[in-house]
Design an enzyme around this catalytic site. Structure first.
Site, PDB file in Angstrom:
ATOM      1  N   GLU A 253      32.569  35.233  45.448  1.00 13.28           N
ATOM      2  CA  GLU A 253      31.184  35.639  45.614  1.00 13.28           C
ATOM      3  C   GLU A 253      30.585  36.005  44.258  1.00 13.28           C
ATOM      4  O   GLU A 253      31.330  36.201  43.276  1.00 13.28           O
ATOM      5  CB  GLU A 253      31.103  36.840  46.564  1.00 13.28           C
ATOM      6  CG  GLU A 253      31.581  36.537  47.973  1.00 13.28           C
ATOM      7  CD  GLU A 253      31.463  37.704  48.931  1.00 13.28           C
ATOM      8  OE1 GLU A 253      31.810  37.524  50.106  1.00 13.28           O
ATOM      9  OE2 GLU A 253      31.006  38.793  48.493  1.00 13.28           O
TER      10      GLU A 253
ATOM     11  N   GLY B 220      29.567  38.741  43.137  1.00  8.56           N
ATOM     12  CA  GLY B 220      30.101  39.999  42.637  1.00  8.56           C
ATOM     13  C   GLY B 220      31.567  40.214  42.932  1.00  8.56           C
ATOM     14  O   GLY B 220      32.081  41.325  42.748  1.00  8.56           O
TER      15      GLY B 220
ATOM     16  N   GLY C 249      49.486  27.225  46.830  1.00  6.91           N
ATOM     17  CA  GLY C 249      49.482  25.775  46.692  1.00  6.91           C
ATOM     18  C   GLY C 249      48.367  25.290  45.794  1.00  6.91           C
ATOM     19  O   GLY C 249      48.552  24.362  44.998  1.00  6.91           O
TER      20      GLY C 249
ATOM     21  N   GLY D 289      36.767  12.119  14.502  1.00  2.65           N
ATOM     22  CA  GLY D 289      35.419  11.963  15.029  1.00  2.65           C
ATOM     23  C   GLY D 289      35.354  11.145  16.292  1.00  2.65           C
ATOM     24  O   GLY D 289      34.491  11.380  17.155  1.00  2.65           O
TER      25      GLY D 289
ATOM     26  N   GLU E 122      41.126  29.268  40.786  1.00  8.17           N
ATOM     27  CA  GLU E 122      42.324  29.548  41.583  1.00  8.17           C
ATOM     28  C   GLU E 122      43.037  30.811  41.089  1.00  8.17           C
ATOM     29  O   GLU E 122      44.247  30.963  41.198  1.00  8.17           O
ATOM     30  CB  GLU E 122      43.316  28.369  41.567  1.00  8.17           C
ATOM     31  CG  GLU E 122      42.716  27.001  41.877  1.00  8.17           C
ATOM     32  CD  GLU E 122      42.291  26.839  43.323  1.00  8.17           C
ATOM     33  OE1 GLU E 122      41.780  27.820  43.895  1.00  8.17           O
ATOM     34  OE2 GLU E 122      42.441  25.756  43.877  1.00  8.17           O
TER      35      GLU E 122
ATOM     36  N   ARG F  37      53.530  42.193  38.244  1.00  7.27           N
ATOM     37  CA  ARG F  37      53.874  42.960  39.435  1.00  7.27           C
ATOM     38  C   ARG F  37      55.248  42.579  39.966  1.00  7.27           C
ATOM     39  O   ARG F  37      56.012  43.422  40.452  1.00  7.27           O
ATOM     40  CB  ARG F  37      52.819  42.737  40.508  1.00  7.27           C
ATOM     41  CG  ARG F  37      51.515  43.469  40.263  1.00  7.27           C
ATOM     42  CD  ARG F  37      50.446  43.038  41.246  1.00  7.27           C
ATOM     43  NE  ARG F  37      49.145  43.599  40.900  1.00  7.27           N
ATOM     44  CZ  ARG F  37      47.982  43.085  41.313  1.00  7.27           C
ATOM     45  NH1 ARG F  37      47.980  42.011  42.077  1.00  7.27           N
ATOM     46  NH2 ARG F  37      46.852  43.668  40.973  1.00  7.27           N
TER      47      ARG F  37
END
Length: 379
Positions: A125, A127, A238, A338, A361, A373
């Site tokens: 979203e 926010g 996945g 270039g 993702e 963690r």
């Protein structure tokens, strides 16, 4: 994992041949024109790529995650943007296949697997990006219906897709208050923002999904009330290795382009490919790609086996492979000088496409949190 049998080789070769015939010749043009090649996606679906790891009884291919990452790597060698959308579509189909009732599976999956209808995943979203559990889109029960109100941001396929898996808050704050819903395109109150102007990924649309009192029947709730966040996170395991595979495939294509260029280009009386400094650079790039591929296959195998460390391994593979893929593609552009900056060689497009893989993702900063963690939890 590393020595392909006959069936595995056939799967990978089919994807590579498809990419060479239907994706690579048009990739620069599609990027320039911001063209979403739905007709080509349906050709891919005819080969089983619309539901790669969806069960066969509803039209899926019933393949493994290891097969899927090989497929996405090969497809991304032709066009990372199109391959990445296919990854998202497959994630949507998998969610319905895994968490849907038998009626839901038979209602939506045959058309998704055939890509008669495209799928979009609606979690982020304006926010609530990395902090997905803070989403504010609401779903309120009203008799036999749910009424959804909110805005979703950065939604691939939005406006073209026919099926949207939408995460909305049905309960209190935090992950446990989130549920998943299937919303169909023509539902009253559903609308879309303008196609975003982006750095890359121009061969697929990215729009806001706007839900203004969208009313869906109660049987559009997917996986039970309060299970939406778990569904979203399991889907992302996945999605992370698939998008990593797209980075790997795009970077491998960029690497091959650089090698061909250095073999053809002469300077100071010799081929550039014969310069030892450039050979050493290519050696490092090749090694990095192979290391990324090994970690990616390791994570895919863990997901197939439902291993206890699957979440952290998918996060590792996503972080390492997308970082590596972007770095290798950027180095390949540099090796062309270039010419690498010109669109006709396709390298600048690959660099632009792969850059976003480090963000979506789950950003690679979030991947570090996930991995950390697991380390702390095991201590």
């Amino acid at each position: 994992m590393f020595a392909l049998d006959e069936d595995e080789r056939a799967i990978a070769d089919t994807a590579a041949d498809f990419a060479a015939e239907f994706l690579a010749p048009h990739a620069v043009e599609w990027d320039r024109d911001k063209h979403f090649p739905v007709d080509v996606l349906r050709k891919a679906a005819a080969l089983g790529m619309g539901g790669i790891y969806v069960a066969e009884d509803v039209g899926g291919s019933g393949l493994r995650r290891v097969d899927a990452v090989r497929i996405f790597e090969k497809l991304a060698g032709g066009d990372p943007s199109v391959a990445a959308y296919l990854s998202i579509h497959n994630m949507v189909a998998w969610m319905i296949d895994t968490y849907g009732s038998d009626e839901q599976r038979r209602r939506w999956l045959p058309s998704l697997c055939a890509m008669d209808e495209l799928g979009s995943y609606c979690l982020t979203e304006p926010g609530a990006g990395s902090d997905a559990a803070a989403l504010t889109t609401k779903a309120v029960r009203d008799g036999d219906d749910w009424v959804l109100t909110g805005v979703k941001q950065f939604i691939s396929g939005a406006g073209t897709s026919g099926v949207y898996v939408v995460m909305a808050r049905t309960g209190g704050p935090g992950p446990s208050g989130i549920s998943a819903f299937v919303v169909e395109k023509d539902t009253a109150g559903l609308s879309f923002g303008p196609n975003e102007i982006k750095m890359g990924w121009n061969a697929q649309p990215t729009r806001q999904v706007i839900l203004d009192g969208v009313r869906v029947p109660a049987d559009h709730l997917l996986g039970g009330e309060g299970n939406g966040f778990r569904i979203a996170m399991n889907g992302l395991n996945g999605g992370r290795i698939n998008i990593a595979a797209c980075s790997l495939g795009g970077a491998a294509a960029a690497f091959d382009t650089a090698v061909r260029y250095l073999a053809d280009r002469r300077a100071f009386g010799a081929r550039l490919l014969d310069a030892q400094a450039l050979q050493f650079r290519l050696a490092d790039m090749r090694t990095d790609l192979e290391a990324a591929r090994v970690l990616l296959l390791r994570a895919a195998a863990a997901l197939d086996a439902d291993s206890p460390d699957k979440v952290s391994l998918c996060a590792m593979a996503k972080k390492f492979t997308t970082d590596t893929g972007f770095a290798v593609a950027n180095d390949a552009l540099q090796l062309l000088g270039g010419y690498g900056y010109l669109s006709e060689y396709g390298l600048e497009k690959i660099v632009r496409d792969l850059r976003v893989h480090q963000i979506l993702e789950g950003t690679n900063e979030v991947m570090r949190l996930v991995i950390a963690r697991s380390v702390v939890g095991a201590a």
